[in-house]
Scaffold this motif. Structure first.
Motif, mmCIF file in Angstrom:
data_model
loop_
_atom_site.group_PDB
_atom_site.id
_atom_site.type_symbol
_atom_site.label_atom_id
_atom_site.label_comp_id
_atom_site.label_asym_id
_atom_site.label_seq_id
_atom_site.Cartn_x
_atom_site.Cartn_y
_atom_site.Cartn_z
ATOM 1 N N PRO A 152 -18.554 -27.653 8.119
ATOM 2 C CA PRO A 152 -19.614 -28.328 7.359
ATOM 3 C C PRO A 152 -19.884 -29.754 7.843
ATOM 4 O O PRO A 152 -20.987 -30.273 7.653
ATOM 5 C CB PRO A 152 -19.067 -28.342 5.924
ATOM 6 C CG PRO A 152 -18.094 -27.220 5.866
ATOM 7 C CD PRO A 152 -17.467 -27.194 7.222
ATOM 8 N N TYR A 153 -18.905 -30.372 8.507
ATOM 9 C CA TYR A 153 -19.059 -31.743 8.993
ATOM 10 C C TYR A 153 -19.801 -31.784 10.331
ATOM 11 O O TYR A 153 -20.697 -32.605 10.528
ATOM 12 C CB TYR A 153 -17.693 -32.415 9.145
ATOM 13 C CG TYR A 153 -17.030 -32.757 7.834
ATOM 14 C CD1 TYR A 153 -17.097 -34.049 7.315
ATOM 15 C CD2 TYR A 153 -16.338 -31.793 7.103
ATOM 16 C CE1 TYR A 153 -16.484 -34.367 6.116
ATOM 17 C CE2 TYR A 153 -15.721 -32.098 5.902
ATOM 18 C CZ TYR A 153 -15.810 -33.392 5.409
ATOM 19 O OH TYR A 153 -15.204 -33.698 4.204
ATOM 20 N N TYR A 154 -19.401 -30.922 11.267
ATOM 21 C CA TYR A 154 -19.997 -31.051 12.602
ATOM 22 C C TYR A 154 -21.205 -30.143 12.830
ATOM 23 O O TYR A 154 -22.036 -30.424 13.697
ATOM 24 C CB TYR A 154 -18.963 -30.857 13.715
ATOM 25 C CG TYR A 154 -18.239 -29.528 13.761
ATOM 26 C CD1 TYR A 154 -18.850 -28.376 14.242
ATOM 27 C CD2 TYR A 154 -16.901 -29.436 13.359
ATOM 28 C CE1 TYR A 154 -18.178 -27.183 14.314
ATOM 29 C CE2 TYR A 154 -16.212 -28.243 13.431
ATOM 30 C CZ TYR A 154 -16.848 -27.113 13.906
ATOM 31 O OH TYR A 154 -16.176 -25.916 13.978
ATOM 32 N N TYR A 155 -21.356 -29.043 12.066
ATOM 33 C CA TYR A 155 -22.535 -28.193 12.259
ATOM 34 C C TYR A 155 -23.846 -28.972 12.142
ATOM 35 O O TYR A 155 -24.746 -28.814 12.992
ATOM 36 C CB TYR A 155 -22.530 -27.008 11.270
ATOM 37 C CG TYR A 155 -23.875 -26.321 11.223
ATOM 38 C CD1 TYR A 155 -24.237 -25.397 12.196
ATOM 39 C CD2 TYR A 155 -24.826 -26.652 10.248
ATOM 40 C CE1 TYR A 155 -25.496 -24.806 12.186
ATOM 41 C CE2 TYR A 155 -26.075 -26.073 10.234
ATOM 42 C CZ TYR A 155 -26.411 -25.151 11.199
ATOM 43 O OH TYR A 155 -27.661 -24.583 11.202
ATOM 44 N N TRP A 193 -24.504 -28.232 1.550
ATOM 45 C CA TRP A 193 -24.469 -26.790 1.303
ATOM 46 C C TRP A 193 -23.208 -26.171 1.899
ATOM 47 O O TRP A 193 -22.530 -25.361 1.265
ATOM 48 C CB TRP A 193 -25.708 -26.115 1.883
ATOM 49 C CG TRP A 193 -25.846 -24.676 1.481
ATOM 50 C CD1 TRP A 193 -26.445 -24.191 0.350
ATOM 51 C CD2 TRP A 193 -25.364 -23.532 2.197
ATOM 52 N NE1 TRP A 193 -26.370 -22.808 0.323
ATOM 53 C CE2 TRP A 193 -25.706 -22.384 1.443
ATOM 54 C CE3 TRP A 193 -24.686 -23.358 3.396
ATOM 55 C CZ2 TRP A 193 -25.396 -21.090 1.863
ATOM 56 C CZ3 TRP A 193 -24.359 -22.073 3.814
ATOM 57 C CH2 TRP A 193 -24.717 -20.956 3.044
ATOM 58 N N GLY A 194 -22.870 -26.571 3.135
ATOM 59 C CA GLY A 194 -21.675 -26.031 3.780
ATOM 60 C C GLY A 194 -20.413 -26.370 3.017
ATOM 61 O O GLY A 194 -19.524 -25.531 2.846
ATOM 62 N N SER A 203 -16.328 -24.028 1.926
ATOM 63 C CA SER A 203 -15.019 -24.687 1.969
ATOM 64 C C SER A 203 -13.941 -23.870 1.241
ATOM 65 O O SER A 203 -14.237 -22.843 0.608
ATOM 66 C CB SER A 203 -15.117 -26.082 1.333
ATOM 67 O OG SER A 203 -16.025 -26.884 2.046
ATOM 68 N N PHE A 204 -12.728 -24.362 1.316
ATOM 69 C CA PHE A 204 -11.582 -23.715 0.667
ATOM 70 C C PHE A 204 -11.844 -23.505 -0.821
ATOM 71 O O PHE A 204 -12.293 -24.403 -1.522
ATOM 72 C CB PHE A 204 -10.337 -24.580 0.881
ATOM 73 C CG PHE A 204 -9.085 -24.028 0.276
ATOM 74 C CD1 PHE A 204 -8.588 -22.792 0.674
ATOM 75 C CD2 PHE A 204 -8.399 -24.737 -0.712
ATOM 76 C CE1 PHE A 204 -7.428 -22.285 0.120
ATOM 77 C CE2 PHE A 204 -7.244 -24.230 -1.274
ATOM 78 C CZ PHE A 204 -6.755 -22.995 -0.855
ATOM 79 N N GLY A 247 -17.885 -18.671 -0.189
ATOM 80 C CA GLY A 247 -18.043 -18.228 1.195
ATOM 81 C C GLY A 247 -16.818 -18.467 2.052
ATOM 82 O O GLY A 247 -16.859 -18.289 3.268
ATOM 83 N N GLU A 248 -15.715 -18.836 1.412
ATOM 84 C CA GLU A 248 -14.489 -19.191 2.141
ATOM 85 C C GLU A 248 -14.011 -18.058 3.051
ATOM 86 O O GLU A 248 -13.552 -18.284 4.167
ATOM 87 C CB GLU A 248 -13.379 -19.554 1.141
ATOM 88 C CG GLU A 248 -12.042 -19.861 1.795
ATOM 89 C CD GLU A 248 -10.863 -19.646 0.853
ATOM 90 O OE1 GLU A 248 -9.718 -19.763 1.307
ATOM 91 O OE2 GLU A 248 -11.096 -19.357 -0.341
#
Length: 626
Positions: free
Chosen positions: A424-427, A457-458, A463-464, A468-469
């Motif tokens: 979610p950070y680098y996408y 959104w990611g 996330s954990f 969607g984990e």
């Protein structure tokens, strides 16, 4: 395919019927075959019809149920309506052959849960007069648009941003955070729109309003099918059959149709599938250029010859584009960086007498076709980078961007400065047009950059401990691509630029059954050793190796060359309109433009075109003078 407009709870508005008629008039290109309005003491519904299935006048809208209790204004196609109609015919007497009436029958049988049974692309307003309940509904993948404003206990809605602006008849505002979103990604992410007060109904959701309450509810998600029962079925065979069935359903039409054929993998597969399920001669359309760097006619001709299609080549010349460049902006409902391409091919197809076309949109997002998939996978295997202290990473970032100051280096630098090296950070960095460091140079210093929609959104969904984990890594990238780039760029462009030319564009790769199935498969089948490996392995024998192995081009015009030459005056004039946006540093914007013209490598043509689009859209739609 059509355009819908209207108001729920309209008592506070004067001349509401005249205003909704004006909305219909403004969106007439979305449905030039018939236009009408329904009004009672609670709702006023408008509709413009583009007749594609059941051309009979009995299917005109707004459509009223047999018992007069349910009224609908509907835009879209329900592809499984014949199967559903057979089931519903036991209790409902149909008077038309349209899928519009099917929605009425489905609602009276199953209530709003009917949405879970539909396979299609749609947005519609439904008024349940008996129960005094009003619904706005949108399809699972967000293929069809639906904008709305809530005010004074009323809801104004439309397929068009401009139509709502017309109804409100007052100066609306642009939010600085949305401008930043557009600079980053060339779009504004749903549920926001380019106009601050107007929202987009989230995909796969419905809004219900009554005298007691108003709420929005999601009825489908990517994450409901993670434990898919594969029944030991061979995945390649399953995908092949799903594609054939999806294409077969989307060829349903009572008017002539064609297939967009670039000669790439996606469009070639659709031509192959359509040829296998239809006995009719296929019409195919390709954009071609004199400039060989951008020309794909060799590949599209190969597929056309193989499947004996009636092939149409549409050659685009820069002078023609220059002479018509104002037209798409006048019809551009929501500003778009990519949509001009779709406008011109849609116009050419419409001018040849076609009302419907098939597009390969969605394939890259679903089958790991873009470089972002390989880049994300490689980065996910380099988490050791974050064993270095932040100060060292920051230093490395500065060195990289100073040694080679181009867009790729800036993105690497931004990634090195992230707090965590998680998807979610680098996408979001991969998809940026302007990096945050670039944006800070052209906006006011007092503006704090908020985190992007794709990051939020990611983090919220993938996330954990989030729903969607458990998705595999590549499926997480797919869900981000579908939620952001596909929905907010490609699908929005396909709808608004196609409908600007009264052309319906259908997208077989986004049949929700195919989406659910592919997102349930493991990464071992998808690993991007070469683009769209899973898809290519599933359709062996359909298309030749020279198509599979060719270098990916994408559907692009030679913008960089045109911006510096034939379109330079147009771009310069458009950029000057940005002076009206008070939080932009116009002197820095002009410097960026001049550096681009001088050929400086740190300025990418897409950044300039993004500024051009914002400036031109504002000049036309918000009536702001320089």
């Amino acid at each position: 395919m059509c355009g819908i407009n209207g108001v729920f709870n309209h008592q506070l508005y004067h001349d509401v019927e005249i205003k909704v008629k004006s909305m219909n008039d403004l969106t007439f290109h979305r449905g030039p075959d018939f236009s009408a309005i329904y009004k009672d003491d609670k709702v006023c519904l408008g509709h413009n019809r583009l007749s594609i299935i059941d051309l009979d006048d009995k299917s005109n809208q707004p459509f009223i149920s047999n018992d007069k209790n349910v009224i609908i204004s509907y835009n879209g196609e329900i592809y499984n309506f014949l199967e559903l109609k057979e089931e519903l015919s036991k209790n409902y007497k149909f008077k038309t052959k349209s899928d519009t009436e099917l929605i009425i029958a489905a609602y009276q049988t199953w209530g709003i849960q009917m949405l879970e049974k539909f396979n299609g692309m749609f947005s519609f307003a439904l008024w349940d007069k008996l129960n005094q309940e009003f619904y706005l509904c949108r399809d699972r993948l967000g293929i069809k648009p639906l904008y709305y404003v809530e005010e004074n206990e009323s809801i104004i809605f439309s397929s068009s941003l401009k139509a709502i602006k017309l109804f409100k008849d007052q100066q609306l505002s642009i939010n600085k955070d949305d401008i930043v979103d557009f600079l980053r990604y060339g779009t504004i992410h749903s549920p926001n729109s380019f106009i601050d007060e107007i929202k987009s109904l989230p995909r796969a959701s419905f809004l219900m309003a009554s005298n007691e309450e108003t709420f929005t509810k999601e009825y489908w998600s990517f994450f409901n099918h993670q434990n898919f029962d594969h029944n030991n079925e061979e995945p390649h065979e399953k995908i092949r059959n799903l594609i054939l069935d999806s294409v077969d359903k989307r060829l349903m039409s009572d008017v002539p149709y064609g297939v967009f054929l670039s000669g790439g993998i996606d469009s070639s597969i659709l031509v192959a599938a359509a040829s296998k399920v239809s006995s009719q001669e296929l019409n195919t359309f390709s954009i071609v250029f004199k400039d060989k760097i951008f020309d794909e006619r060799k590949f599209s001709r190969t597929i056309s010859r193989q499947y004996k299609t009636a092939h149409n080549e549409i050659e685009i010349h820069p002078d023609e584009l220059l002479n018509q460049i104002e037209e798409p902006f006048k019809l551009m409902d929501h500003p778009t960086v990519d949509g001009i391409n779709t406008y011109f091919i849609s116009k050419a197809v419409h001018d040849k007498g076609f009302k419907m076309a098939i597009s390969g949109a969605g394939s890259d997002e679903l089958f790991s076709g873009y470089p972002v998939f390989k880049n994300a996978l490689e980065l996910n295997n380099k988490k050791w980078l974050y064993s270095f202290p932040p100060q060292l990473r920051k230093l490395a970032s500065k060195l990289i961007t100073n040694i080679k100051p181009n867009e790729q280096s800036k993105k690497i630098g931004e990634i090195l400065n992230l707090r965590l090296l998680e998807l979610p950070y680098y996408y979001p960095v991969f998809r940026k047009i302007f990096t945050d460091s670039d944006i800070k140079k052209i906006i006011s210093k007092d503006i704090i950059l908020k985190s992007s929609y794709s990051f939020q959104w990611g983090l919220k969904e993938l996330s954990f401990k989030e729903r969607g984990e458990k998705l595999s890594f590549l499926n997480k990238v797919s869900s981000l691509e579908i939620e952001t780039y596909l929905q907010n760029v490609l699908l929005r462009d396909a709808d608004q630029m196609g409908m600007a030319n009264s052309l319906e564009i259908r997208v077989p790769f986004l049949d929700h059954r195919l989406v659910e199935y592919v997102l349930s498969l493991s990464d071992k089948l998808k690993y991007p050793q070469y683009p769209k490996k899973l898809l290519v392995d599933s359709i062996k024998g359909w298309i030749p190796q020279e198509i599979i192995q060719r270098k990916k081009m994408g559907f692009v015009f030679p913008w960089e060359k045109w911006i510096k030459n034939e379109l330079q005056d147009f771009c310069s004039e458009s950029i000057k309109h940005l002076e009206s946006i008070h939080f932009l540093n116009f002197r820095k914007v002009e410097l960026l433009w001049n550096n681009f013209l001088k050929g400086k490598s740190q300025v990418h043509w897409q950044q300039i075109w993004t500024l051009v689009v914002i400036g031109k859209w504002i000049a036309i739609n918000l009536n702001r003078k320089r």
